[in-house]
Design a protein around this motif. Structure first.
Motif, PDB file in Angstrom:
ATOM      1  N   GLU A 251       0.844  -1.202   0.000  1.00 30.71           N
ATOM      2  CA  GLU A 251       0.000   0.000   0.000  1.00 30.71           C
ATOM      3  C   GLU A 251       0.883   1.258   0.000  1.00 30.71           C
TER       4      GLU A 251
ATOM      5  N   ARG B 221      -0.012   4.346   0.848  1.00 32.70           N
ATOM      6  CA  ARG B 221      -0.242   5.274   1.969  1.00 32.70           C
ATOM      7  C   ARG B 221       0.259   4.671   3.281  1.00 32.70           C
TER       8      ARG B 221
ATOM      9  N   ARG C 199      -9.980   5.166  -0.300  1.00 33.95           N
ATOM     10  CA  ARG C 199     -10.907   6.302  -0.418  1.00 33.95           C
ATOM     11  C   ARG C 199     -11.973   6.330   0.687  1.00 33.95           C
ATOM     12  N   SER C 200     -11.892   5.411   1.645  1.00 35.54           N
ATOM     13  CA  SER C 200     -12.811   5.428   2.795  1.00 35.54           C
ATOM     14  C   SER C 200     -11.986   5.421   4.065  1.00 35.54           C
TER      15      SER C 200
ATOM     16  N   TRP D  19     -21.407   6.464   4.026  1.00 33.06           N
ATOM     17  CA  TRP D  19     -22.701   5.870   4.330  1.00 33.06           C
ATOM     18  C   TRP D  19     -22.799   4.448   3.802  1.00 33.06           C
TER      19      TRP D  19
ATOM     20  N   VAL E 112       3.780   1.299  -5.561  1.00 32.20           N
ATOM     21  CA  VAL E 112       4.289   0.391  -6.598  1.00 32.20           C
ATOM     22  C   VAL E 112       4.548   1.184  -7.873  1.00 32.20           C
TER      23      VAL E 112
ATOM     24  N   ILE F  60     -18.508   1.435  -1.379  1.00 33.63           N
ATOM     25  CA  ILE F  60     -17.762   0.475  -0.571  1.00 33.63           C
ATOM     26  C   ILE F  60     -18.251  -0.932  -0.906  1.00 33.63           C
TER      27      ILE F  60
HETATM   28  P1  FAD Z   1      -9.510   2.566  -3.063  1.00 34.89           P
HETATM   29  O1  FAD Z   1     -10.182   2.838  -1.781  1.00 34.89           O
HETATM   30  O2  FAD Z   1      -9.146   3.723  -3.901  1.00 34.89           O
HETATM   31  O3  FAD Z   1      -8.223   1.709  -2.720  1.00 34.89           O
HETATM   32  C1  FAD Z   1      -7.117   1.635  -3.589  1.00 34.89           C
HETATM   33  C2  FAD Z   1      -5.839   1.654  -2.769  1.00 34.89           C
HETATM   34  O4  FAD Z   1      -4.742   1.536  -3.671  1.00 34.89           O
HETATM   35  C3  FAD Z   1      -5.631   2.951  -2.002  1.00 34.89           C
HETATM   36  O5  FAD Z   1      -5.390   2.682  -0.651  1.00 34.89           O
HETATM   37  C4  FAD Z   1      -4.422   3.588  -2.681  1.00 34.89           C
HETATM   38  O6  FAD Z   1      -3.607   4.330  -1.813  1.00 34.89           O
HETATM   39  C5  FAD Z   1      -3.686   2.369  -3.203  1.00 34.89           C
HETATM   40  N1  FAD Z   1      -2.788   2.672  -4.308  1.00 34.89           N
HETATM   41  C6  FAD Z   1      -3.013   3.471  -5.384  1.00 34.89           C
HETATM   42  N2  FAD Z   1      -1.936   3.494  -6.189  1.00 34.89           N
HETATM   43  C7  FAD Z   1      -1.008   2.683  -5.606  1.00 34.89           C
HETATM   44  C8  FAD Z   1       0.306   2.295  -5.951  1.00 34.89           C
HETATM   45  N3  FAD Z   1       0.915   2.728  -7.058  1.00 34.89           N
HETATM   46  N4  FAD Z   1       0.981   1.460  -5.113  1.00 34.89           N
HETATM   47  C9  FAD Z   1       0.404   0.986  -3.972  1.00 34.89           C
HETATM   48  N5  FAD Z   1      -0.849   1.334  -3.594  1.00 34.89           N
HETATM   49  C10 FAD Z   1      -1.551   2.155  -4.406  1.00 34.89           C
HETATM   50  N6  FAD Z   1     -18.945   4.845  -0.908  1.00 34.89           N
HETATM   51  C11 FAD Z   1     -19.981   4.439  -0.145  1.00 34.89           C
HETATM   52  O7  FAD Z   1     -20.336   3.262  -0.146  1.00 34.89           O
HETATM   53  N7  FAD Z   1     -20.664   5.338   0.632  1.00 34.89           N
HETATM   54  C12 FAD Z   1     -20.321   6.659   0.684  1.00 34.89           C
HETATM   55  O8  FAD Z   1     -20.913   7.455   1.428  1.00 34.89           O
HETATM   56  C13 FAD Z   1     -19.246   7.105  -0.128  1.00 34.89           C
HETATM   57  N8  FAD Z   1     -18.858   8.412  -0.116  1.00 34.89           N
HETATM   58  C14 FAD Z   1     -17.667   8.757  -0.675  1.00 34.89           C
HETATM   59  C15 FAD Z   1     -17.165  10.043  -0.471  1.00 34.89           C
HETATM   60  C16 FAD Z   1     -15.916  10.388  -0.942  1.00 34.89           C
HETATM   61  C17 FAD Z   1     -15.408  11.783  -0.731  1.00 34.89           C
HETATM   62  C18 FAD Z   1     -15.134   9.417  -1.633  1.00 34.89           C
HETATM   63  C19 FAD Z   1     -13.761   9.753  -2.111  1.00 34.89           C
HETATM   64  C20 FAD Z   1     -15.636   8.152  -1.866  1.00 34.89           C
HETATM   65  C21 FAD Z   1     -16.907   7.809  -1.397  1.00 34.89           C
HETATM   66  N9  FAD Z   1     -17.432   6.530  -1.578  1.00 34.89           N
HETATM   67  C22 FAD Z   1     -18.542   6.136  -0.896  1.00 34.89           C
HETATM   68  C23 FAD Z   1     -16.795   5.568  -2.482  1.00 34.89           C
HETATM   69  C24 FAD Z   1     -15.916   4.567  -1.763  1.00 34.89           C
HETATM   70  O9  FAD Z   1     -15.125   5.245  -0.835  1.00 34.89           O
HETATM   71  C25 FAD Z   1     -15.018   3.872  -2.796  1.00 34.89           C
HETATM   72  O10 FAD Z   1     -15.785   3.376  -3.859  1.00 34.89           O
HETATM   73  C26 FAD Z   1     -14.279   2.698  -2.175  1.00 34.89           C
HETATM   74  O11 FAD Z   1     -13.716   3.051  -0.930  1.00 34.89           O
HETATM   75  C27 FAD Z   1     -13.189   2.271  -3.142  1.00 34.89           C
HETATM   76  O12 FAD Z   1     -12.489   1.183  -2.595  1.00 34.89           O
HETATM   77  P2  FAD Z   1     -11.396   0.431  -3.450  1.00 34.89           P
HETATM   78  O13 FAD Z   1     -10.690  -0.464  -2.511  1.00 34.89           O
HETATM   79  O14 FAD Z   1     -12.027  -0.147  -4.658  1.00 34.89           O
HETATM   80  O15 FAD Z   1     -10.397   1.586  -3.962  1.00 34.89           O
END
Ligand code: FAD
Length: 488
Positions: free
Chosen positions: A67, A69, A75-76, A92, A276, A462
């Protein structure tokens, strides 16, 4: 522990980068053998990567989670400022979201939810500010206005979208639906403009652009219809599913359970602060090189990074054309989420839309902090992009333009400028989903691609991240079992 991510501001402290969170992992790595070859490397510790890493580890595979970060959640994630969880990203959740609810049951967190709104006290109304008028109305009148406008918007088939998208978890079930991906929200607004009152026009755009945090021209009407279908084709369920129930302890109190369960298997190695740079599929294995030059090897790889970031990692062999094109096109959500802790206790029941003349467009009273202050959450997008870390005074003015407030603290995460997200939740421009969804979901050699951005159900949520992490871990386990048994 304090994450590097996010910002907080008070008059006394000024602007400070970094926000404390339960999601920060210390020590950042548990790798003991730098030469180890894993069964699977998972890149990204958002909900998708956490689910994939946990499920793979539980199935007996040796897993390495990398990871960029210093924290889990992607993004959550939530703050832990004086014990209060300002939600920096995804917030939510609901029992209408099947994958997320399965996890809430698994971790026995049903009683850890609370309701964002409290329409029982103080300034108990909704403010609608357009370029031509400004007025307050009761929340009942707000609901009637929204319902009427959103129904007109979605009614493409005389049944409010039920005929065109009858199975929202298989949205292309009716191939006819694809034609709406040729349309933007601006196109749809033009079709129904004579049916909308001025208030409906402002309320509708305020709501739809809260979904995409973009402009009407760049927002796919199809993608909006998909959200609408997921929400049972009704405004009431948009509120129920999208913006009502959140964790008392914040998202990071949920995400940490995934991580702890994976770690408890003894099969999980991890390295945080490890962006990465390259991923090389050698056919016999996959080799990952981090920006610090360290390399890691595994039989398979799950890339759980967002669509907008795929193009920033060098894949060899290169990404198939559809994946690369989608990443270069990018989804359009440029949300800036700003929290204000305000001394006005009577604003707890307030909500409002200010569109188009402000850089924040939608705000609601979202909680009460331990000191009794009101917590307001506000959203802005690319129609009038705010960069709060560059101009905090403009941010304070944008909050005041929603409704006058006595601000004690501001907390935010600018997702538009975040190098590991390059945008907030997925929201498609016209054409992208119908053209690229299948390619985004496809594996390439030993590499599996998983992310909320290309889930089939609650894409952008999420729930979609968990759906995708589950899919990827299952596919890798099946693949390795098949390959290894054929070598016996
Ligand atoms: P991500 O959470 O983006 O995870 C990807 C990970 O990959 C991150 O930790 C990132 O740091 C890592 N990464 C990226 N590039 C690299 C690299 N080169 N090397 C290593 N690591 C890397 N969803 C809901 O269900 N309810 C809500 O109320 C809601 N509100 C939202 C409000 C905001 C402001 C935001 C931004 C999103 C919201 N969402 C909501 C959407 C939800 O947060 C996302 O759809 C979900 O968290 C995405 O998860 P993921 O694991 O698919 O991607």
């Amino acid at each position: 522990m304090t994450s590097r991510d996010g910002y907080q501001w008070t008059e006394k402290s000024g602007l400070i980068k970094g926000v404390p969170s339960l999601g920060v992992i210390q020590p950042p790595t548990n790798i003991k053998d730098e030469q180890a070859v894993y069964d699977v490397i998972v890149i990204g510790a958002g909900y998708c990567g956490l689910t994939a890493a946990r499920d793979a580890a539980l199935s007996g595979l040796k897993v390495l989670l990398l990871e960029a970060r210093d924290r889990i959640g992607g993004r959550s994630w939530s703050s832990n400022i004086e014990g209060y969880p300002f939600e920096m990203g995804g917030t939510w959740v609901s029992w209408g979201q099947p994958h997320v609810w399965r996890e809430i049951s698994r971790y026995e967190m049903r009683d850890q939810l609370e309701i964002s709104h409290d329409y029982s006290r103080g300034v108990n109304y909704f403010s609608l500010n357009s370029s031509s008028s400004s007025r307050n109305m009761s929340h009942d009148d707000e609901d009637k206005l929204m319902e009427s406008a959103l129904k007109k918007f979605a009614n493409v088939d005389g049944q409010y979208g039920r005929i065109i998208m009858p199975f929202p978890h298989s949205e292309s079930h009716n191939p006819e639906a694809a034609k709406f991906d040729k349309m933007s929200v601006a196109d749809r607004m033009a079709q129904i403009k004579d049916d909308l009152s001025p208030d409906e026009h402002t309320a509708l755009l305020g709501f739809v652009l809260l979904c995409s945090c973009s402009t009407p021209e760049k927002t796919s009407f199809y993608e909006y219809l998909h959200w609408w279908a997921l929400c049972n084709y009704s405004y009431e369920y948009c509120i129920e599913y999208l913006i009502k129930y959140k964790f008392k302890g914040g998202q990071s109190s949920f995400a940490i359970n995934f991580f702890r369960e994976a770690r408890a298997t003894g099969n999980l190695s991890y390295a945080f602060n490890t962006p990465v740079a390259t991923v090389k599929d050698n056919e016999s294995d996959v080799e990952v090189t981090a920006r610090d030059g360290k390399t890691y090897k595994a039989a398979r790889l799950i890339s759980a990074i967002p669509m907008n970031i795929l193009k920033d990692v060098t894949f060899s062999p290169p990404l198939i054309v559809g994946k690369l094109e989608a990443s270069q096109t990018s989804h359009v959500n440029k949300c800036v989420k700003v929290h204000a802790e305000v001394r006005d206790r009577n604003l707890r029941s307030w909500s409002g839309i200010t569109y188009p003349n402000n850089s924040l467009m939608y705000a609601i009273g979202d909680g009460t902090t331990p000191s009794g202050n009101t917590h307001i959450v506000a959203f802005g997008g690319s129609h009038n992009q705010l960069q709060p870390e560059k101009d905090i005074n403009k941010t304070l003015s944008a909050l005041q333009a929603m409704t006058p407030m006595d601000i004690e603290r501001v907390v935010f995460h600018n997702w538009a400028d975040d190098e590991f997200a390059r945008g907030a939740w997925f929201f498609s421009p016209p054409g992208l989903v119908t053209k690229h969804l299948q390619e985004l979901r496809a594996p390439q050699g030993n590499i599996y691609f998983a992310n909320s951005d290309w889930a089939v159900g609650w894409r952008s949520f999420i729930d979609g991240a968990i759906e995708e992490g589950t899919r990827a871990a299952f596919a890798v386990k099946k693949d390795l079992d098949r390959t290894r048994s054929s070598h016996l």
